[in-house]
Write an enzyme that holds these catalytic residues in place. Structure first.
Site, short mmCIF file in Angstrom:
data_model
loop_
_atom_site.label_atom_id
_atom_site.label_comp_id
_atom_site.label_asym_id
_atom_site.label_seq_id
_atom_site.Cartn_x
_atom_site.Cartn_y
_atom_site.Cartn_z
N GLU A 265 0.88 -1.18 0.00
CA GLU A 265 0.00 0.00 0.00
C GLU A 265 0.91 1.22 0.00
O GLU A 265 1.75 1.36 0.89
CB GLU A 265 -0.89 0.00 1.24
CG GLU A 265 -1.80 1.20 1.32
CD GLU A 265 -2.36 1.41 2.72
OE1 GLU A 265 -2.45 2.58 3.15
OE2 GLU A 265 -2.69 0.42 3.38
N CYS A 302 -3.42 7.32 5.67
CA CYS A 302 -3.37 7.00 4.24
C CYS A 302 -4.68 7.34 3.55
O CYS A 302 -4.73 7.41 2.31
CB CYS A 302 -3.03 5.54 4.03
SG CYS A 302 -4.01 4.41 5.03
#
Length: 531
Positions: A265, A302
């Site tokens: 990620e 994020c």
């Protein structure tokens, strides 16, 4: 609380190396004891050799015992007490309240995966019984299920020192699937990592498992990380961090003689669309929620919205002005590390240099600025300028966002088409707005892993239906999630057993279905045993 500063390899502290470092507290830039000794290539080999040896036994551990192991890790983490929270606070600057919640999420994830393992249907058992009389050819007995991969390397994340680090979601899901784990501890919180690694090791001992099921290595730069990914015993890796680092690991894994998956990620701007009807009805509420979403955790999530789009006009101009005023009063906060803070300010400096981009607002409340403070900041531009400058499509990790006046719905669609892959996209809309935005939704569905209507993206629920992933560069494999129970599927592979006698089958595939799993038998889901 005593820390030894050594890597932990199969339950044994590693011999010290010549290279050492200390954690730097972002609270006051002070060095924290003790020295942490960096791993060397021999440590990588030892850790993964132990992991490979342990895999032969760990993959055969019953689901009940594996679930009990995950629950024991959770108990051992809680048993550390406030020492864990205090050390994490010193190393990350995160407030104790936030860390308490993150510890709860960490142990909650472990317990949730224990439930998944115990229930067992995650293995996706499929059975097509033999049809010996089928013409023109008989069908053999076919049985398929997911099996563990082998040793998994996990990289600790900077912004979640507990929930996405040593015993975080990657480790929990890999262990749940039956894989040994070798963790590369994050350099920014090595003491926190050592404490959690100790908890996992105690759980291994109390559950009577092979010590090679878990190891943790310290290291700087990319040297140890690349070595871990390229080692022939490594079968997969999980990573959360920057695009540069994630892509480096991905490239290293792809360049192996036997490529392996890296579930990374990496980068997401989480675009936030405000349609006209919603702006008219609740512009103030949207503005307040957006401010909270951008500044929460000093913008170090994020899923922080880094792009805000509207269709222009007087109402959107007013929204931008009130949002800017709110951001001027938002307090700066301590960022996770001096390095992250430096990168944040480099990102802001780059925005200042882009033609057609203006500074809309920056926090004005910091009477005594610190070297590690991130100031809430908003820039603004228009659609054409946004489309012309690729630098505006890059993530700035911290309390920053860019407001873009799209001008028209046609330009809004052009922008959506040009966006890279994202973790999330948010649309604020009335029912009438949505009725007229089917084409926008269709575009965004191909761009993101999670679509949000009339909400805010910051924060991720740990649940079976959650998807925390997305097309590149949000992740390296958009088919999977790193949060929620489906995360276990990253670290397993299907194996088909043809014409096996019942005595040689895994218990999940035997006729009697002793575990009571939901299985696909002859194309139909059932818990019934085969007659």
């Amino acid at each position: 609380m005593t820390l030894h500063g050594k890597s932990l390899i199969a339950g044994v502290p590693a011999e010290t190396s010549a290279r050492a470092f200390r954690a730097l507290s972002p609270l006051d830039s002070s060095e924290l004891e003790p020295d942490f000794h960096e791993s060397v290539s021999e440590d990588v080999t030892r850790a993964l050799t132990h992991a490979e040896e342990a895999f032969a036994l760990f993959r055969q551990v019953s689901a009940g015992d594996r679930a009990a192991f995950l629950e024991r890790i959770a108990e051992e983490i809680l048993a550390i007490g406030d020492d864990l929270l205090q050390r994490a606070h010193l190393e990350t600057g995160l407030p104790l309240e936030r860390l308490t919640g993150e510890r709860g999420r960490t142990v909650g994830q472990l317990r949730l995966f224990a439930e998944v393992v115990r229930e067992g249907s995650w293995v996706d058992a499929r059975i097509d019984p033999a049809l010996p009389d089928r013409k023109p050819l008989p069908r053999p007995d076919l049985r398929r299920m997911l099996r563990p991969l082998g040793p998994v390397v996990v990289f600790g994340s900077s912004n979640f020192p507990l929930a996405f680090s040593v015993a975080g979601g990657d480790t929990a899901s890999a262990l749940a699937a039956g894989n040994p784990v070798v963790v590369k501890a994050h350099r920014a919180h090595p003491g926190t990592s050592e404490l959690v690694a100790g908890a996992i090791n105690r759980a291994i001992e109390k559950c009577g498992l092979p010590h090679g099921v878990f190891s943790m290595l310290h290291g700087a730069g990319s040297e140890i990380g690349i070595a871990l990914v390229k080692h022939p015993y490594t079968r997969a890796a999980g990573f959360t961090g920057s695009r540069f680092a994630g892509r480096s690991l991905f490239n290293a894994a792809a360049g192996r003689p036997d490529p392996i998956p890296v579930f990374a990620e990496m980068s997401s701007l989480n675009p936030f669309f405000i349609l006209p009807g919603a702006l008219r009805e609740r512009g103030t509420q949207i503005m307040e929620g957006l401010k909270t979403s951008v500044t929460m955790g000093v913008g170090q999530f994020c899923t922080k919205p880094g792009l805000v789009f509207g269709l222009g006009g007087a109402e959107f101009e007013k929204f931008a002005e009130t949002f800017a005023a709110a951001m001027r009063t938002a307090a700066p906060g301590t960022m996770l590390s001096p390095g992250i803070c430096h990168s944040f300010h480099e990102g802001l400096a780059a925005m200042h240099k882009v033609p057609g981009v203006v500074l809309l607002a920056q926090s004005e409340t910091d009477a005594e600025p610190k070297k590690t403070h991130g100031e809430p900041t908003v820039f603004a531009t228009d659609a054409e300028n946004f489309l012309q400058h690729p630098g505006l499509h890059e993530e700035v990790f911290g309390p920053y966002t860019l407001v873009v006046d799209a001008g028209s719905y046609t330009d809004l669609l052009r922008i959506a088409h040009h966006l890279e892959g994202q973790l999330t996209a948010t649309i604020h809309a009335t029912p009438e707005d949505l009725a007229n935005a089917a084409d926008l939704l269709a575009i965004l569905e191909r761009k993101v892993g999670r679509l949000i209507i009339n909400g805010f993206p910051t924060g991720v629920e740990v649940s079976p239906a959650m998807n925390h992933g997305g097309p590149y560069p949000a992740t390296t494999d958009e088919r999977f999630t790193s949060v929620g129970t489906a995360a276990i599927q990253r670290f397993a592979r299907p194996v088909c057993y043809q014409a096996f006698p019942g005595s040689a089958l895994p218990p999940e595939l035997v006729d009697a279905n002793p575990r009571g799993l939901m299985r696909l038998v002859n194309g139909k889901l059932t818990r019934d045993p085969l007659s």
